[in-house]
Scaffold this motif. Structure first.
Motif, mmCIF file in Angstrom:
data_model
loop_
_atom_site.group_PDB
_atom_site.id
_atom_site.type_symbol
_atom_site.label_atom_id
_atom_site.label_comp_id
_atom_site.label_asym_id
_atom_site.label_seq_id
_atom_site.Cartn_x
_atom_site.Cartn_y
_atom_site.Cartn_z
ATOM 1 N N LYS A 115 11.230 26.933 63.972
ATOM 2 C CA LYS A 115 12.172 27.069 62.850
ATOM 3 C C LYS A 115 13.507 26.509 63.279
ATOM 4 O O LYS A 115 13.922 26.668 64.429
ATOM 5 C CB LYS A 115 12.304 28.557 62.480
ATOM 6 N N ASN A 116 14.194 25.861 62.343
ATOM 7 C CA ASN A 116 15.563 25.461 62.652
ATOM 8 C C ASN A 116 16.548 26.421 61.986
ATOM 9 O O ASN A 116 16.154 27.330 61.249
ATOM 10 C CB ASN A 116 15.836 24.010 62.262
ATOM 11 N N ASN A 117 17.818 26.232 62.236
ATOM 12 C CA ASN A 117 18.790 27.217 61.776
ATOM 13 C C ASN A 117 19.251 27.007 60.344
ATOM 14 O O ASN A 117 20.198 27.648 59.893
ATOM 15 C CB ASN A 117 19.986 27.293 62.728
ATOM 16 N N ILE A 118 18.566 26.119 59.602
ATOM 17 C CA ILE A 118 18.835 26.018 58.168
ATOM 18 C C ILE A 118 17.610 26.445 57.369
ATOM 19 O O ILE A 118 17.520 26.179 56.179
ATOM 20 C CB ILE A 118 19.283 24.606 57.750
ATOM 21 N N GLY A 119 16.669 27.113 58.050
ATOM 22 C CA GLY A 119 15.580 27.756 57.336
ATOM 23 C C GLY A 119 14.300 26.978 57.179
ATOM 24 O O GLY A 119 13.389 27.420 56.470
ATOM 25 N N SER A 120 14.169 25.839 57.842
ATOM 26 C CA SER A 120 12.923 25.081 57.769
ATOM 27 C C SER A 120 11.923 25.644 58.770
ATOM 28 O O SER A 120 12.275 25.890 59.929
ATOM 29 C CB SER A 120 13.177 23.607 58.072
ATOM 30 N N TRP A 121 10.672 25.804 58.320
ATOM 31 C CA TRP A 121 9.587 26.309 59.157
ATOM 32 C C TRP A 121 8.494 25.263 59.283
ATOM 33 O O TRP A 121 8.245 24.495 58.347
ATOM 34 C CB TRP A 121 8.973 27.557 58.530
ATOM 35 N N GLY A 122 7.811 25.296 60.436
ATOM 36 C CA GLY A 122 6.604 24.516 60.569
ATOM 37 C C GLY A 122 5.414 25.276 60.022
ATOM 38 O O GLY A 122 5.543 26.413 59.540
ATOM 39 N N GLN A 123 4.229 24.652 60.135
ATOM 40 C CA GLN A 123 3.020 25.257 59.580
ATOM 41 C C GLN A 123 2.355 26.215 60.559
ATOM 42 O O GLN A 123 1.467 26.981 60.164
ATOM 43 C CB GLN A 123 2.031 24.164 59.165
#
Length: 112
Positions: free
Chosen positions: A96-104
């Motif tokens: 996860k990055n710090n702007i809320g994007s997640w991997g699968q």
């Protein structure tokens, strides 16, 4: 929108090692703090490790001394080295990055 793709999971015996990778799309990866989370069946997703854009790392107490988070900004990649694996480390691991994007997610199974 940033896309994150994890890889490197698998089945490993107790005491074994794995290295997870998370590749991010986009050209500004270097400005993001990155984290690894995991979620075991029936459990809440928990923070495992995080790394700032400058490379400072923090770990959950349960993995401290066994897992290592690192990043290669030139490759838009964050890694999680898992050593001395235990059955209780079995989970789906997400970056996860710090702007809320997640991997699968990528599955890690520790079993003999």
């Amino acid at each position: 929108q940033v896309q994150l793709v994890e890889s490197g999971g698998g089945l490993v015996q107790p005491g074994g090692s794995l290295r997870l990778s998370c590749v991010a799309s986009g050209s500004i990866f270097r400005i993001y703090a990155m984290s690894w989370y995991r979620q075991a069946p029936g459990q809440r997703r928990e923070l495992v490790a995080s790394i700032t854009r400058d490379g400072s790392a923090n770990y959950a107490d349960s993995v401290k001394g066994r897992f290592t988070i690192s990043r290669d900004n030139a490759k838009n990649t964050v890694y999680l080295q898992l050593n001395e694996l235990k059955p209780e480390d079995t989970a789906v691991y997400y970056c996860k990055n710090n702007i809320g994007s997640w991997g699968q997610g990528t599955q890690v199974t520790v079993s003999s």
